[in-house]
Design a protein around this motif. Structure first.
Motif, PDB file in Angstrom:
ATOM      1  N   PRO A 365      49.057  30.958  38.364  1.00 23.70           N
ATOM      2  CA  PRO A 365      49.703  32.241  38.686  1.00 23.70           C
ATOM      3  C   PRO A 365      48.654  33.335  38.850  1.00 23.70           C
ATOM      4  O   PRO A 365      47.719  33.432  38.056  1.00 23.70           O
ATOM      5  CB  PRO A 365      50.578  32.509  37.452  1.00 23.70           C
ATOM      6  N   TYR A 366      48.779  34.142  39.892  1.00 25.10           N
ATOM      7  CA  TYR A 366      47.864  35.266  40.053  1.00 25.10           C
ATOM      8  C   TYR A 366      48.599  36.414  40.718  1.00 25.10           C
ATOM      9  O   TYR A 366      49.717  36.264  41.232  1.00 25.10           O
ATOM     10  CB  TYR A 366      46.614  34.871  40.844  1.00 25.10           C
ATOM     11  N   ILE A 367      47.962  37.586  40.706  1.00 24.72           N
ATOM     12  CA  ILE A 367      48.574  38.822  41.212  1.00 24.72           C
ATOM     13  C   ILE A 367      47.712  39.340  42.355  1.00 24.72           C
ATOM     14  O   ILE A 367      46.487  39.450  42.216  1.00 24.72           O
ATOM     15  CB  ILE A 367      48.663  39.879  40.094  1.00 24.72           C
ATOM     16  N   SER A 368      48.350  39.669  43.473  1.00 29.41           N
ATOM     17  CA  SER A 368      47.579  40.211  44.600  1.00 29.41           C
ATOM     18  C   SER A 368      48.526  40.841  45.609  1.00 29.41           C
ATOM     19  O   SER A 368      49.750  40.715  45.512  1.00 29.41           O
ATOM     20  CB  SER A 368      46.747  39.122  45.282  1.00 29.41           C
ATOM     21  N   PHE A 374      41.044  41.179  47.197  1.00 29.69           N
ATOM     22  CA  PHE A 374      40.815  40.759  45.814  1.00 29.69           C
ATOM     23  C   PHE A 374      42.112  40.232  45.229  1.00 29.69           C
ATOM     24  O   PHE A 374      43.203  40.420  45.789  1.00 29.69           O
ATOM     25  CB  PHE A 374      40.274  41.913  44.962  1.00 29.69           C
ATOM     26  N   LEU A 375      41.989  39.570  44.095  1.00 33.15           N
ATOM     27  CA  LEU A 375      43.163  39.127  43.356  1.00 33.15           C
ATOM     28  C   LEU A 375      42.853  39.152  41.862  1.00 33.15           C
ATOM     29  O   LEU A 375      41.702  39.154  41.440  1.00 33.15           O
ATOM     30  CB  LEU A 375      43.618  37.742  43.812  1.00 33.15           C
ATOM     31  N   TRP A 376      43.927  39.202  41.086  1.00 33.85           N
ATOM     32  CA  TRP A 376      43.846  39.287  39.622  1.00 33.85           C
ATOM     33  C   TRP A 376      44.436  38.004  39.060  1.00 33.85           C
ATOM     34  O   TRP A 376      45.587  37.668  39.332  1.00 33.85           O
ATOM     35  CB  TRP A 376      44.630  40.499  39.135  1.00 33.85           C
ATOM     36  N   LEU A 377      43.635  37.292  38.276  1.00 27.94           N
ATOM     37  CA  LEU A 377      44.032  35.968  37.820  1.00 27.94           C
ATOM     38  C   LEU A 377      44.141  35.957  36.289  1.00 27.94           C
ATOM     39  O   LEU A 377      43.154  35.748  35.590  1.00 27.94           O
ATOM     40  CB  LEU A 377      43.000  34.937  38.296  1.00 27.94           C
ATOM     41  N   ARG A 416      38.923  38.936  37.763  1.00 28.93           N
ATOM     42  CA  ARG A 416      39.162  39.584  39.042  1.00 28.93           C
ATOM     43  C   ARG A 416      38.254  38.910  40.057  1.00 28.93           C
ATOM     44  O   ARG A 416      37.046  38.791  39.847  1.00 28.93           O
ATOM     45  CB  ARG A 416      38.877  41.073  38.936  1.00 28.93           C
ATOM     46  N   ILE A 417      38.842  38.465  41.157  1.00 28.50           N
ATOM     47  CA  ILE A 417      38.109  37.728  42.179  1.00 28.50           C
ATOM     48  C   ILE A 417      38.093  38.524  43.479  1.00 28.50           C
ATOM     49  O   ILE A 417      39.144  38.898  44.000  1.00 28.50           O
ATOM     50  CB  ILE A 417      38.737  36.341  42.411  1.00 28.50           C
TER      51      ILE A 417
END
Length: 445
Positions: A365-368, A374-377, A416-417
């Motif tokens: 699950p991640y947020i973007s 970028f994405l928030w994992l 954070r990617i």
């Protein structure tokens, strides 16, 4: 329920990060920790092993366990940038398109054959040349910003815009409300100018505005720093009702609004900016680093007339005047449509990269946002972010923990990617390694 040893790990990690346990502190022996925390000796040993894998402590045979000199080794946060050629950078975003180099070459050639080159070699007005400010005001009009050239101050990138805002409008000790997860560069500014940040709880949909109201009733808040259009790092885009409510809270409590729009160009058809709903109290900050190139340090601040003199003074103190050559390039690209074309191409590029992330990371699950760079994992409860980031760095992949983005006391275990700084092929490989590393850490725990 969280395992007991995880609670102890988090308590000790928090004490180390905030400085309550400074570098060099000798921690209790395993047996002493066992007695103090009422856990088994095996559990105490596991606690120290976990802290060591996170890079927070080191065990020395015959001497004990000590807090490390730094809580985050180089590369585990965003303040240190890994630049080695063999490192895949998923920490910082510097998105570039193949045609940008030729665009720059052509623009420089055109500058040499047209315009008043001599004028570019002289000092400029602190806020920038009038015709350049008119061009930028016209460019911002399509975003919902209704501003004249007088309202626009040209700066050396969005970060400089935030810096002059902080320097010009606030005093040490002023309280600024910010999201509990926010842009790390604003945290750094607040620390440098001794501002107090109060965290607003967040969800995937935006900040808790009831909590913001309660905070303003409890404390004398001077301003709110916010990213309503494509939040970094969570990627949200606030709807019109949320923006109206923020504007209403600001008027009710006489707050300034600092609107950071650095990534706003990536969102298609967002609601009007906060500056549209509360133009009399919003400082709107944007730049041309992400939509054109990070090396072009050109940005703009749109501000109400009462604050203009203070911000111009801050520009004078920090840099005297704007980068005239770079500004001329950017404004030329605004006028001939190049900026709009690059923004469109980068939205498509970001969408492709998000599609790669969705394909590779789908078990996690991640947020973007579907068009963000970028994405928030968030990580499972049993996985420590420092361990994941350290392990990835050993595999020549640079990412960031949540710590640089966190303004509350509780640092979530998440990474954070950044997706915009490597080729799509390398991104696919790197994200596979990220997924495999996280899955291994889950299995190991």
């Amino acid at each position: 329920m969280k395992a007991r040893y995880k609670t102890i790990v988090d308590e000790l990690a928090a004490s180390i990060r905030c400085g309550d346990l400074p570098a060099g502190t000798r921690l209790p022996t395993h047996r002493a920790l066992s007695g103090e925390k009422h856990v088994s000796l095996a559990t105490a040993t596991r606690v120290y092993a976990e802290l060591e894998s996170m890079g927070l402590v080191s065990g020395e045979t015959g001497r004990g366990t000590f807090v490390r000199e730094i809580s985050l080794p180089t590369g585990l946060g965003i303040d240190q940038h890994i630049v080695a050629s063999d490192v895949l950078d998923l920490n910082f975003n510097y998105p570039a398109l193949p045609e940008q180099t030729d665009l720059l070459r052509d623009a420089l050639r055109q500058l040499t054959t047209s315009g008043d080159l001599t004028a570019l070699l002289r000092y400029q007005p602190h806020a920038g040349r009038l015709n350049d400010r008119e061009t930028i005001a016209s460019h911002l009009a399509h975003t919902g910003i209704t501003a004249s050239a007088d309202d626009v101050l040209i700066v050396n990138g969005a970060q400089h815009g935030l810096a002059i805002t902080v320097m010009g409008l606030f005093k040490p000790g002023d309280v600024i409300a910010v999201d509990a997860l926010t842009y790390s560069g604003f945290k750094t500014l607040a620390a440098a100018f001794n501002l107090e940040l109060e965290a607003i709880p967040v969800s995937e949909m935006g900040p808790d505005l009831n909590a913001l109201r309660a905070l303003c009733q409890r404390r004398r808040v001077r301003a709110v720093y916010t990213m309503p259009t494509l939040h970094n790092p969570l990627g949200w885009v606030l709807n019109s009702d949320q923006r109206k409510e923020i504007a209403a809270i600001a008027r009710e409590h006489d707050l300034l609004l600092i609107e950071d729009a650095a990534y706003a160009f990536l969102a298609s058809n967002p609601p009007p900016p906060l500056a549209f709903f509360a133009p009399e109290r919003t400082i709107y900050v944007t730049g041309f680093s992400k939509n054109i190139a990070t090396g072009l340090r050109v940005g703009a601040v749109v501000c109400p007339a009462p604050y203009r003199t203070l911000l111009e003074r801050a520009i004078r103190v920090t840099t005297w005047n704007t980068p005239s050559l770079m500004t001329s390039l950017v404004c030329g690209w605004i006028r001939d449509g190049t900026v709009n074309r690059l923004e469109s191409l980068k939205r498509e590029d970001a969408q492709r990269r998000q599609n790669i992330a969705r394909e590779v990371l789908k078990p996690l699950p991640y947020i973007s946002h579907p068009a963000s760079y970028f994405l928030w994992l968030p990580l499972a409860e049993e996985v420590r972010a420092e361990s994941v980031v350290r392990s990835l760095l050993e595999k020549n992949i640079s990412t960031s923990t949540a710590e640089p983005f966190t303004t509350s006391q509780n640092v979530p275990h998440a990474i954070r990617i950044a997706l915009g700084s490597v080729s799509e092929d390398l991104l696919y490989q790197a994200l596979n390694t990220v997924r495999e590393t996280i899955e291994y850490e889950q299995y190991r725990s």
